[in-house]
Write an enzyme that holds these catalytic residues in place. Structure first.
Site, PDB file in Angstrom:
ATOM      1  N   HIS A 234      25.028  41.515  40.712  1.00  0.00           N
ATOM      2  CA  HIS A 234      26.314  41.757  40.923  1.00  0.00           C
ATOM      3  C   HIS A 234      27.092  43.244  40.441  1.00  0.00           C
ATOM      4  O   HIS A 234      27.913  43.520  40.926  1.00  0.00           O
ATOM      5  CB  HIS A 234      26.929  40.578  40.771  1.00  0.00           C
ATOM      6  CG  HIS A 234      28.422  40.566  41.384  1.00  0.00           C
ATOM      7  ND1 HIS A 234      29.434  40.291  42.173  1.00  0.00           N
ATOM      8  CD2 HIS A 234      29.752  41.147  40.443  1.00  0.00           C
ATOM      9  CE1 HIS A 234      29.872  39.790  42.491  1.00  0.00           C
ATOM     10  NE2 HIS A 234      30.449  41.166  41.661  1.00  0.00           N
ATOM     11  N   GLU A 235      27.031  42.903  38.273  1.00  0.00           N
ATOM     12  CA  GLU A 235      27.446  43.435  37.809  1.00  0.00           C
ATOM     13  C   GLU A 235      26.424  44.825  38.183  1.00  0.00           C
ATOM     14  O   GLU A 235      27.305  46.348  38.018  1.00  0.00           O
ATOM     15  CB  GLU A 235      27.562  43.217  35.734  1.00  0.00           C
ATOM     16  CG  GLU A 235      28.480  41.962  36.170  1.00  0.00           C
ATOM     17  CD  GLU A 235      29.816  42.302  36.967  1.00  0.00           C
ATOM     18  OE1 GLU A 235      30.510  43.294  37.281  1.00  0.00           O
ATOM     19  OE2 GLU A 235      29.998  40.561  36.839  1.00  0.00           O
TER      20      GLU A 235
ATOM     21  N   GLN B  55      35.597  48.618  37.588  1.00  0.00           N
ATOM     22  CA  GLN B  55      36.622  47.739  38.237  1.00  0.00           C
ATOM     23  C   GLN B  55      37.960  47.919  36.877  1.00  0.00           C
ATOM     24  O   GLN B  55      38.767  46.882  37.456  1.00  0.00           O
ATOM     25  CB  GLN B  55      36.047  46.406  37.395  1.00  0.00           C
ATOM     26  CG  GLN B  55      34.781  45.769  39.150  1.00  0.00           C
ATOM     27  CD  GLN B  55      34.363  44.382  38.139  1.00  0.00           C
ATOM     28  OE1 GLN B  55      33.579  43.847  37.736  1.00  0.00           O
ATOM     29  NE2 GLN B  55      35.507  44.116  39.702  1.00  0.00           N
TER      30      GLN B  55
ATOM     31  N   CYS C 257      34.256  37.877  43.185  1.00  0.00           N
ATOM     32  CA  CYS C 257      34.688  39.330  41.931  1.00  0.00           C
ATOM     33  C   CYS C 257      35.885  38.977  41.576  1.00  0.00           C
ATOM     34  O   CYS C 257      37.140  38.824  42.622  1.00  0.00           O
ATOM     35  CB  CYS C 257      34.273  40.380  42.836  1.00  0.00           C
ATOM     36  SG  CYS C 257      33.963  41.777  42.491  1.00  0.00           S
ATOM     37  N   LEU C 258      36.336  39.749  40.239  1.00  0.00           N
ATOM     38  CA  LEU C 258      37.140  39.567  40.538  1.00  0.00           C
ATOM     39  C   LEU C 258      38.371  41.220  40.904  1.00  0.00           C
ATOM     40  O   LEU C 258      39.105  40.700  41.042  1.00  0.00           O
ATOM     41  CB  LEU C 258      38.222  40.726  38.861  1.00  0.00           C
ATOM     42  CG  LEU C 258      37.624  39.495  37.920  1.00  0.00           C
ATOM     43  CD1 LEU C 258      37.317  39.416  36.609  1.00  0.00           C
ATOM     44  CD2 LEU C 258      38.137  37.921  37.721  1.00  0.00           C
TER      45      LEU C 258
ATOM     46  N   HIS D 136      28.125  47.445  40.642  1.00  0.00           N
ATOM     47  CA  HIS D 136      29.165  48.565  40.705  1.00  0.00           C
ATOM     48  C   HIS D 136      29.619  49.152  39.857  1.00  0.00           C
ATOM     49  O   HIS D 136      29.571  50.101  40.768  1.00  0.00           O
ATOM     50  CB  HIS D 136      30.396  47.260  39.807  1.00  0.00           C
ATOM     51  CG  HIS D 136      30.916  46.410  39.538  1.00  0.00           C
ATOM     52  ND1 HIS D 136      32.459  46.030  41.502  1.00  0.00           N
ATOM     53  CD2 HIS D 136      31.133  44.888  39.887  1.00  0.00           C
ATOM     54  CE1 HIS D 136      32.621  45.250  41.370  1.00  0.00           C
ATOM     55  NE2 HIS D 136      31.825  44.039  40.857  1.00  0.00           N
TER      56      HIS D 136
ATOM     57  N   GLY E  10      31.629  38.442  33.997  1.00  0.00           N
ATOM     58  CA  GLY E  10      31.459  39.253  33.265  1.00  0.00           C
ATOM     59  C   GLY E  10      33.084  40.819  34.425  1.00  0.00           C
ATOM     60  O   GLY E  10      32.824  40.181  35.083  1.00  0.00           O
TER      61      GLY E  10
HETATM   62 NI    NI Z   1      32.626  41.903  40.599  1.00  0.00          NI
END
Ligand code: NI
Length: 184
Positions: A140-141, A50, A98-99, A144, A45
């Site tokens: 989670h997304e 991000q 998370c990236l 963001h 995701g």
């Molecule tokens: Ni994330």
């Protein structure tokens, strides 16, 4: 085009993202870039903030987790202006990463099921219920877009224990195989 991923400490990750307009300039290209960047960094995701764009969009492809949950095989969608319209009360614990927070994984508690309303790339509206891992990735997304990171959800003691690690990430002291942007 592969975009750099903004990491912990970048102000854009803490902003509430603005809604996408239907005639948003460069939207199609931006969504293509979001997908390409997510695949390049082996994510499941990725949300627009991000990659430094404070817009209410995220993309998800849950198929790499198909072994854990066969229903994820076809869970691949662009979510535009999503709203979580219901969170069902049964909480579950699941390990998240998370990236934007490289090399850190923690057990996070969230509702197991959500109802979400969103627009797809063609601006068709959808209303769906998701459970399990799909609901987990969506939440989670979605966070963001609200300027929330999964580490915010940890207990105070745990947060304190991770403080040095997070500060190191903010300073760029980590190694990953994808392109990143560290806040100066
Ligand atoms: Ni994330």
């Amino acid at each position: 085009m592969i975009l750099p991923i903004y990491v912990y400490g970048s102000p854009v990750l803490r902003k509430v993202a603005r809604p996408v307009e239907q005639n948003e300039e460069g939207l199609d290209e931006f969504i293509d870039n979001l997908w390409e960047t997510m695949y390049h960094s082996d994510g499941i995701g990725l949300a627009a903030p991000q990659v430094g764009k404070s817009l209410r969009i995220f993309v998800i492809d849950g198929s790499p987790l198909e072994e854990d949950d066969p229903s994820l095989k076809d869970f691949k969608t662009t979510f535009i202006n999503p709203e979580i319209i219901e969170r069902f009360s049964d909480d579950k614990t699941y390990e998240e990463g998370c990236l934007s927070i490289p090399n850190l994984r923690e057990e996070i508690v969230r509702p197991e099921k959500v109802k979400i309303r969103y627009y797809d790339r063609r601006f068709n509206q959808h209303e769906e219920e998701h459970t399990g891992i799909a609901a987990r990735i969506i939440q989670h997304e979605f966070d963001h877009l609200e300027g929330i990171l999964f580490t915010d959800k940890l207990a105070p003691l745990k947060k304190r224990m991770l403080r040095n690690k997070l500060n190191a990430i903010a300073k760029g002291k980590f190694e990953v195989s994808y392109k990143v942007k560290v806040a100066k």
